[in-house]
Enzyme design. Sequence first.
Site, mmCIF file in Angstrom:
data_model
loop_
_atom_site.group_PDB
_atom_site.id
_atom_site.type_symbol
_atom_site.label_atom_id
_atom_site.label_comp_id
_atom_site.label_asym_id
_atom_site.label_seq_id
_atom_site.Cartn_x
_atom_site.Cartn_y
_atom_site.Cartn_z
ATOM 1 N N LYS A 67 1.056 -1.055 -0.066
ATOM 2 C CA LYS A 67 0.176 0.050 0.049
ATOM 3 C C LYS A 67 0.731 1.268 0.181
ATOM 4 O O LYS A 67 1.676 1.405 0.856
ATOM 5 C CB LYS A 67 -0.900 -0.105 1.288
ATOM 6 C CG LYS A 67 -1.538 1.200 1.130
ATOM 7 C CD LYS A 67 -2.785 1.201 2.306
ATOM 8 C CE LYS A 67 -2.512 1.523 3.627
ATOM 9 N NZ LYS A 67 -3.784 1.690 4.641
ATOM 10 N N GLN A 138 -12.430 7.987 11.053
ATOM 11 C CA GLN A 138 -12.283 6.624 11.433
ATOM 12 C C GLN A 138 -13.202 6.109 12.264
ATOM 13 O O GLN A 138 -13.547 4.904 12.213
ATOM 14 C CB GLN A 138 -10.670 6.376 11.728
ATOM 15 C CG GLN A 138 -10.577 4.969 11.693
ATOM 16 C CD GLN A 138 -10.328 4.070 10.522
ATOM 17 O OE1 GLN A 138 -9.811 4.380 9.457
ATOM 18 N NE2 GLN A 138 -11.319 2.969 10.702
ATOM 19 N N ASN A 159 -15.041 12.989 23.165
ATOM 20 C CA ASN A 159 -14.061 13.574 22.150
ATOM 21 C C ASN A 159 -13.626 14.984 22.652
ATOM 22 O O ASN A 159 -14.292 15.662 23.168
ATOM 23 C CB ASN A 159 -14.817 13.672 21.016
ATOM 24 C CG ASN A 159 -13.709 13.736 19.680
ATOM 25 O OD1 ASN A 159 -12.738 12.914 19.652
ATOM 26 N ND2 ASN A 159 -13.779 14.650 18.832
ATOM 27 N N MET A 219 -6.498 2.171 18.752
ATOM 28 C CA MET A 219 -6.278 2.152 17.295
ATOM 29 C C MET A 219 -5.775 3.317 16.867
ATOM 30 O O MET A 219 -5.395 3.147 15.542
ATOM 31 C CB MET A 219 -7.693 2.055 16.869
ATOM 32 C CG MET A 219 -8.642 0.596 17.068
ATOM 33 S SD MET A 219 -7.489 -0.915 17.020
ATOM 34 C CE MET A 219 -7.503 -1.026 15.245
ATOM 35 N N GLY A 220 -5.664 4.563 17.708
ATOM 36 C CA GLY A 220 -5.314 5.691 16.965
ATOM 37 C C GLY A 220 -3.585 5.840 16.841
ATOM 38 O O GLY A 220 -3.299 6.503 16.115
ATOM 39 N N ASP A 222 -0.479 5.140 15.815
ATOM 40 C CA ASP A 222 0.227 4.309 14.695
ATOM 41 C C ASP A 222 1.486 4.955 14.140
ATOM 42 O O ASP A 222 1.998 4.539 13.158
ATOM 43 C CB ASP A 222 -0.902 4.485 13.577
ATOM 44 C CG ASP A 222 -1.042 5.749 12.735
ATOM 45 O OD1 ASP A 222 -0.782 6.383 13.489
ATOM 46 O OD2 ASP A 222 -2.030 5.564 12.026
ATOM 47 N N LYS A 226 2.793 9.266 19.016
ATOM 48 C CA LYS A 226 1.326 9.298 19.398
ATOM 49 C C LYS A 226 1.038 8.312 20.868
ATOM 50 O O LYS A 226 1.794 7.490 20.894
ATOM 51 C CB LYS A 226 0.515 8.738 18.534
ATOM 52 C CG LYS A 226 0.359 9.624 17.211
ATOM 53 C CD LYS A 226 -0.742 9.188 16.209
ATOM 54 C CE LYS A 226 -0.751 9.838 14.911
ATOM 55 N NZ LYS A 226 -1.440 9.305 13.942
HETATM 56 P P1 NAD Z 1 -9.548 12.480 12.183
HETATM 57 O O1 NAD Z 1 -8.373 13.601 11.917
HETATM 58 O O2 NAD Z 1 -10.750 12.259 11.225
HETATM 59 O O3 NAD Z 1 -9.985 12.491 13.579
HETATM 60 C C1 NAD Z 1 -9.040 12.599 14.468
HETATM 61 C C2 NAD Z 1 -9.583 12.471 16.060
HETATM 62 O O4 NAD Z 1 -8.643 12.780 16.811
HETATM 63 C C3 NAD Z 1 -10.822 13.597 16.346
HETATM 64 O O5 NAD Z 1 -11.774 12.721 16.993
HETATM 65 C C4 NAD Z 1 -9.996 14.616 17.237
HETATM 66 O O6 NAD Z 1 -11.213 15.170 17.907
HETATM 67 C C5 NAD Z 1 -9.132 13.785 17.856
HETATM 68 N N1 NAD Z 1 -8.050 14.627 18.236
HETATM 69 C C6 NAD Z 1 -7.304 15.406 17.429
HETATM 70 N N2 NAD Z 1 -6.129 15.960 18.279
HETATM 71 C C7 NAD Z 1 -6.340 15.463 19.727
HETATM 72 C C8 NAD Z 1 -5.734 15.518 20.782
HETATM 73 N N3 NAD Z 1 -4.608 16.453 20.726
HETATM 74 N N4 NAD Z 1 -6.118 15.076 22.086
HETATM 75 C C9 NAD Z 1 -7.080 14.138 21.835
HETATM 76 N N5 NAD Z 1 -7.900 13.930 20.625
HETATM 77 C C10 NAD Z 1 -7.584 14.554 19.660
HETATM 78 O O7 NAD Z 1 -8.788 10.970 12.109
HETATM 79 P P2 NAD Z 1 -8.990 9.521 11.674
HETATM 80 O O8 NAD Z 1 -8.851 9.249 10.294
HETATM 81 O O9 NAD Z 1 -10.351 9.235 12.451
HETATM 82 O O10 NAD Z 1 -7.911 8.902 12.539
HETATM 83 C C11 NAD Z 1 -7.758 8.822 13.917
HETATM 84 C C12 NAD Z 1 -6.341 8.168 14.232
HETATM 85 O O11 NAD Z 1 -6.293 6.997 13.574
HETATM 86 C C13 NAD Z 1 -5.143 8.805 13.633
HETATM 87 O O12 NAD Z 1 -4.184 9.029 14.871
HETATM 88 C C14 NAD Z 1 -4.671 7.842 12.365
HETATM 89 O O13 NAD Z 1 -3.451 7.855 12.005
HETATM 90 C C15 NAD Z 1 -5.171 6.705 13.310
HETATM 91 N N6 NAD Z 1 -5.261 5.428 12.238
HETATM 92 C C16 NAD Z 1 -4.586 4.408 12.572
HETATM 93 C C17 NAD Z 1 -5.111 3.265 12.107
HETATM 94 C C18 NAD Z 1 -4.460 1.928 12.190
HETATM 95 O O14 NAD Z 1 -4.504 0.846 11.577
HETATM 96 N N7 NAD Z 1 -4.082 1.703 13.673
HETATM 97 C C19 NAD Z 1 -5.623 3.225 10.631
HETATM 98 C C20 NAD Z 1 -6.204 4.456 10.093
HETATM 99 C C21 NAD Z 1 -6.115 5.524 11.077
#
Ligand code: NAD
Length: 321
Positions: A67, A138, A159, A219-220, A222, A226
């Site tokens: 990917k 996500q 949130n 899950m966040g 990555d 972080k």
């Molecule tokens: P997004 O930008 O749409 O949403 C971000 C979220 O994080 C929102 O809920 C926002 O309010 C919150 N946020 C932002 N800054 C913050 C902070 N300082 N403290 C607390 N919350 C905060 O992003 P998304 O597409 O929903 O992705 C969310 C996370 O998941 C990202 O970190 C992304 O890299 C990660 N991700 C992980 C995988 C995986 O396979 N593990 C796959 C896709 C995305």
Amino acid sequence: MIIVPERAVAGLLTAADCFSAVEQVFAAMARKSAYNFPVIREAIGYADALYGFKSGFDRESLALGLKSGGFWPGNIAKGLTNHQSTVFLFEAESGRCRAVVGGNLLTALRTAAASAISIKHLARDDARVLGMIGAGHQSAFQLRAALGQRRFERVIGWNLHPEMLKRLEEVAREHGLPFEAVDLDRIGTEADVIITITSSFAPILKASHVKPGTHLACMGTDTKGKQEVEAELVARATVFTDEIAQSVSIGEAQHAVARGLVKAADIVEIGAVINGTHSGRVSAEQITLFDGTGVGLQDLAVASTAVDRAIETGIAIEIDF
Ligand code: NAD
């Protein structure tokens, strides 16, 4: 060679297809018959973009490829998605390019499948309250996939930007469930399963918030730096992951490992639980934590299913390449 455009993916795959493709590849990883190659991720010094590759090979399904993708922060202003992904699949017998598949929706679906798989295998059977931390793009995918895994009766959420919680309320309502915005204390004391899906760089959920018996799907996190939950919470839990090497370097466990609270040897591949070589949850009081870091093999697994479906349904675009 086959092309499956981004716009066709939604009509080809269900969440159940993605669940089963990802569950199979996690199991193959634990059997050591599928492995991920080293990840490349670079700040390219143009358009503030982060760009890279996740790749691997599954000797059972013969999914081989990568990917390619990344994050372009200026895209939203152009009406495009910030995250851009494309999956390239190759024939394992010859190395010829088999397919190019739009990877944006696939990424959301394969990530949601991973946390849902962790709930299936690790949450208590009597889990009834689902807690969500994070309400970005996500989160809706995560919530939808999770709701099918237990007989959840209500959803609660927190949130940093509370106005975004409407997204979760809509998904809960689609499933006929009540949703309530709550503080972190209530998430910890009421939720039986908690999914964290934020882009936070500092711990949100603390060990003192969480009650015994909870299953967490983190899950966040990555990327290096972080963090969504306190390292003490990771240390208090039995930790499961998609891939141990990523968990300790870019996943939620990175901080607990760096502080010497958790060792890589203590972390269990979720595939071992799927295969039955690890017992998973062993008591109703245990806290289980799935560190979902996101591996290339997940992308290849769902992209391969999309290609198979595109051929079956006649929508695959074939080109002489
Ligand atoms: P997004 O930008 O749409 O949403 C971000 C979220 O994080 C929102 O809920 C926002 O309010 C919150 N946020 C932002 N800054 C913050 C902070 N300082 N403290 C607390 N919350 C905060 O992003 P998304 O597409 O929903 O992705 C969310 C996370 O998941 C990202 O970190 C992304 O890299 C990660 N991700 C992980 C995988 C995986 O396979 N593990 C796959 C896709 C995305």
